[in-house]
Design a protein around this motif. Sequence first.
Motif, PDB file in Angstrom:
ATOM      1  N   ILE A 289       3.916 -16.067  -5.182  1.00  0.00           N
ATOM      2  CA  ILE A 289       3.393 -15.558  -3.769  1.00  0.00           C
ATOM      3  C   ILE A 289       4.601 -15.815  -2.896  1.00  0.00           C
ATOM      4  N   ILE A 290       5.262 -16.997  -2.947  1.00  0.00           N
ATOM      5  CA  ILE A 290       6.349 -17.234  -2.114  1.00  0.00           C
ATOM      6  C   ILE A 290       7.651 -16.251  -2.425  1.00  0.00           C
ATOM      7  N   ASN A 291       7.567 -15.939  -3.595  1.00  0.00           N
ATOM      8  CA  ASN A 291       8.732 -14.920  -3.881  1.00  0.00           C
ATOM      9  C   ASN A 291       8.449 -13.690  -3.304  1.00  0.00           C
ATOM     10  N   ALA A 292       7.191 -13.347  -3.375  1.00  0.00           N
ATOM     11  CA  ALA A 292       6.849 -11.858  -2.690  1.00  0.00           C
ATOM     12  C   ALA A 292       7.068 -11.870  -1.267  1.00  0.00           C
ATOM     13  N   MET A 293       6.807 -12.868  -0.661  1.00  0.00           N
ATOM     14  CA  MET A 293       6.938 -13.207   0.671  1.00  0.00           C
ATOM     15  C   MET A 293       8.443 -13.159   1.301  1.00  0.00           C
ATOM     16  N   VAL A 294       9.464 -13.779   0.719  1.00  0.00           N
ATOM     17  CA  VAL A 294      10.664 -13.719   0.839  1.00  0.00           C
ATOM     18  C   VAL A 294      11.469 -12.609   0.667  1.00  0.00           C
ATOM     19  N   HIS A 295      10.972 -11.727  -0.579  1.00  0.00           N
ATOM     20  CA  HIS A 295      11.996 -10.732  -0.967  1.00  0.00           C
ATOM     21  C   HIS A 295      11.416  -9.297  -0.912  1.00  0.00           C
ATOM     22  N   ARG A 296      10.155  -9.367   0.021  1.00  0.00           N
ATOM     23  CA  ARG A 296       9.664  -7.939   0.288  1.00  0.00           C
ATOM     24  C   ARG A 296      10.294  -7.437   1.238  1.00  0.00           C
ATOM     25  N   SER A 297      10.150  -5.995   1.303  1.00  0.00           N
ATOM     26  CA  SER A 297      10.678  -5.208   2.372  1.00  0.00           C
ATOM     27  C   SER A 297       9.686  -5.140   3.517  1.00  0.00           C
ATOM     28  N   TYR A 298      10.373  -5.613   4.817  1.00  0.00           N
ATOM     29  CA  TYR A 298       9.417  -5.693   5.998  1.00  0.00           C
ATOM     30  C   TYR A 298       9.751  -4.373   6.800  1.00  0.00           C
ATOM     31  N   LEU A 299      10.583  -3.509   6.347  1.00  0.00           N
ATOM     32  CA  LEU A 299      10.496  -2.429   6.734  1.00  0.00           C
ATOM     33  C   LEU A 299       9.283  -1.303   6.521  1.00  0.00           C
ATOM     34  N   ASP A 300       8.927  -1.518   5.364  1.00  0.00           N
ATOM     35  CA  ASP A 300       7.556  -0.736   4.830  1.00  0.00           C
ATOM     36  C   ASP A 300       6.537  -1.520   5.392  1.00  0.00           C
ATOM     37  N   HIS A 301       5.643  -0.891   6.052  1.00  0.00           N
ATOM     38  CA  HIS A 301       4.307  -1.546   6.745  1.00  0.00           C
ATOM     39  C   HIS A 301       3.377  -1.804   5.951  1.00  0.00           C
ATOM     40  N   GLY A 302       3.554  -1.856   4.699  1.00  0.00           N
ATOM     41  CA  GLY A 302       2.348  -2.154   3.638  1.00  0.00           C
ATOM     42  C   GLY A 302       2.254  -3.864   3.800  1.00  0.00           C
ATOM     43  N   THR A 303       1.311  -4.310   3.137  1.00  0.00           N
ATOM     44  CA  THR A 303       1.134  -5.796   2.993  1.00  0.00           C
ATOM     45  C   THR A 303       1.272  -6.223   1.585  1.00  0.00           C
ATOM     46  N   ILE A 304       1.403  -7.222   1.281  1.00  0.00           N
ATOM     47  CA  ILE A 304       1.266  -8.091   0.160  1.00  0.00           C
ATOM     48  C   ILE A 304      -0.123  -8.270  -0.374  1.00  0.00           C
ATOM     49  N   GLN A 305      -0.127  -7.733  -1.529  1.00  0.00           N
ATOM     50  CA  GLN A 305      -1.583  -7.614  -1.917  1.00  0.00           C
ATOM     51  C   GLN A 305      -1.751  -8.597  -3.241  1.00  0.00           C
ATOM     52  N   VAL A 306      -2.682  -9.395  -3.124  1.00  0.00           N
ATOM     53  CA  VAL A 306      -2.907 -10.559  -4.002  1.00  0.00           C
ATOM     54  C   VAL A 306      -4.610 -10.186  -4.632  1.00  0.00           C
ATOM     55  N   ALA A 307      -4.463  -9.621  -6.115  1.00  0.00           N
ATOM     56  CA  ALA A 307      -5.714  -9.221  -6.542  1.00  0.00           C
ATOM     57  C   ALA A 307      -6.071  -9.993  -7.872  1.00  0.00           C
ATOM     58  N   VAL A 308      -7.371 -10.453  -7.828  1.00  0.00           N
ATOM     59  CA  VAL A 308      -7.901 -11.472  -9.004  1.00  0.00           C
ATOM     60  C   VAL A 308      -8.721 -10.284  -9.841  1.00  0.00           C
ATOM     61  N   TYR A 309      -8.438  -9.837 -10.923  1.00  0.00           N
ATOM     62  CA  TYR A 309      -9.301  -9.062 -11.924  1.00  0.00           C
ATOM     63  C   TYR A 309      -9.860  -9.884 -12.901  1.00  0.00           C
ATOM     64  N   ASP A 310     -10.825  -9.303 -13.708  1.00  0.00           N
ATOM     65  CA  ASP A 310     -11.200 -10.208 -14.774  1.00  0.00           C
ATOM     66  C   ASP A 310     -10.203 -10.601 -15.781  1.00  0.00           C
ATOM     67  N   ASP A 311      -9.059  -9.520 -15.900  1.00  0.00           N
ATOM     68  CA  ASP A 311      -8.128  -9.955 -17.135  1.00  0.00           C
ATOM     69  C   ASP A 311      -6.795 -10.384 -16.682  1.00  0.00           C
ATOM     70  N   ARG A 312      -6.612 -10.538 -15.148  1.00  0.00           N
ATOM     71  CA  ARG A 312      -5.133 -10.678 -14.786  1.00  0.00           C
ATOM     72  C   ARG A 312      -5.357 -10.759 -13.418  1.00  0.00           C
ATOM     73  N   LEU A 313      -4.076 -11.775 -12.714  1.00  0.00           N
ATOM     74  CA  LEU A 313      -3.681 -12.067 -11.626  1.00  0.00           C
ATOM     75  C   LEU A 313      -2.801 -10.846 -11.282  1.00  0.00           C
ATOM     76  N   GLU A 314      -2.888 -10.164 -10.264  1.00  0.00           N
ATOM     77  CA  GLU A 314      -1.746  -9.201  -9.803  1.00  0.00           C
ATOM     78  C   GLU A 314      -1.347  -9.325  -8.309  1.00  0.00           C
ATOM     79  N   ILE A 315      -0.147  -9.437  -8.255  1.00  0.00           N
ATOM     80  CA  ILE A 315       0.543  -9.531  -6.917  1.00  0.00           C
ATOM     81  C   ILE A 315       1.503  -8.314  -6.686  1.00  0.00           C
ATOM     82  N   THR A 316       1.204  -7.495  -5.664  1.00  0.00           N
ATOM     83  CA  THR A 316       2.134  -6.344  -5.090  1.00  0.00           C
ATOM     84  C   THR A 316       2.934  -6.771  -3.962  1.00  0.00           C
TER      85      THR A 316
END
Length: 484
Positions: A289-316
């Motif tokens: 989560i920290i890595n996503a926060m510090v390295h994401r593009s803040y020019l892109d207006h999207g958000t960091i997404q943290v999703a928990v599925y039955d089979d995986r944890l997915e961080i975008t």
Amino acid sequence: MTIEEILAGESKNVEFKEDLPEKSIKYMKSVVAFANGTGGKIIFGIADKTREVVGFDKEDVFKKMDTIANAVSDSCEPAIIPDITLQTVDGKTVIVAEISEGRQRPYYIKALGREGGVYVRVAGTTRLADEYMIKELLFEGSNRYFDQALCTGLTITDEDIDALCKAMKEQAVKNAHTEEQKASIKDVGKQQLRSWGVLIERDGKDYPSNAFAILTGNGGLHVATQCGVFKGTTKSVFVDRREYTGPIWEQIDEAFQFVLRNIHLGATIVGIYRQDIYEIPPDAIRELIINAMVHRSYLDHGTIQVAVYDDRLEITSPGKLPMGQTLERMKEGYSKIRNEALAHAFAYMNLIEHWGSGIPRIIDKVKAAGLREPEFIGGEVDLRINIYRGQIDGTVDLNSPNTAVKLPLNRRETADKVPANEQEQQIYKYVSENAGITTAQAMKLLGIKQRRTREILVKMVEKGWLRKEGASRSTIYVKNTEGR
């Protein structure tokens, strides 16, 4: 990679042209896209759909090479110099135009201008760049960082600056690993913030950079973290959904706690003591989560997404990988800083350690827990990292000095006898040693905001650890002894 190897498989940075198109713009879009990305090859003399090697007559091939070189020179801005060579495939001569990764971004087609002539590669195709991507390329080409640019529209006072300095030091102390490290933490002041690029000094006055807005959660930048739990392996049915805003360290903590609440928890018996064990190592989750926060593009207006599925944890994480970075290099520990001011601030707050070591450390921790290696996807528009969830078995090694009994539990379905995460444990310990705890006392104890504190207390009541007594301002939470 040879042409034979390319033909046998696939490569997202290779294009085939059966012949030299009459209109050069048909391949010039790919030329600028390769220069704006990680480079690539256009191979003339191979059919695109069938991969049939057609080749060229030796009498025409040198004339065609000159035509390609002239077209690239005349059509692109800034100048792109391709490496054009001849190769023999299946006894036939083909032309290979190799375009290197460019440094003077953005590259565009002169006739279309910068507004309509910038192209990029996405999933093996050439596409017109959108506004955010053009800005990203401009910052890369000028060797500047968006987070160090002036945040227009945000006005700050000396009190705002002092509040940030104080909050950052509190975080640094909180995240220190040892008492020695904690004692070595120095105050952070205006001069330090200026040197990092969090503040911009002009004519003796301090102005906020985008990093200041991102750190504090203020300003026109919408910086948020979306968290969700989904039934199954797709986003078609959601169970829970939250969006967190505010100071970036609060978003990190709230997203981290959200994941812990929604993954399996087991128990390990070490000697005579019971220890909680999560199916995914908490340290790896937090670092991701920290890595996503510090390295994401803040020019892109999207958000960091943290999703928990039955089979995986997915961080975008929004945004393409920065210039010079690849998925392979990232996994090997190569660091390419996109947000320099944030990186300095995160290092001071002990959120990151050595730049570039985060991803290899995450991989090692996940593999050490008996899970498959994390999956890295994308990098051209966003970066997605998957950690696949493993089933906790019930194997007991009676010969082990540290006998481990792993009991599969789910944080959303089971009320455990003892709170699992650190914040809940702090509250439970306080309540056990005192008559109870109020919301204000819990806020002070945890160092977080009222909304998040109430959320934790309500969850602890729902799980049966605490009981709520009184109402309104006289509300107090006490240890629940009923049915225990």
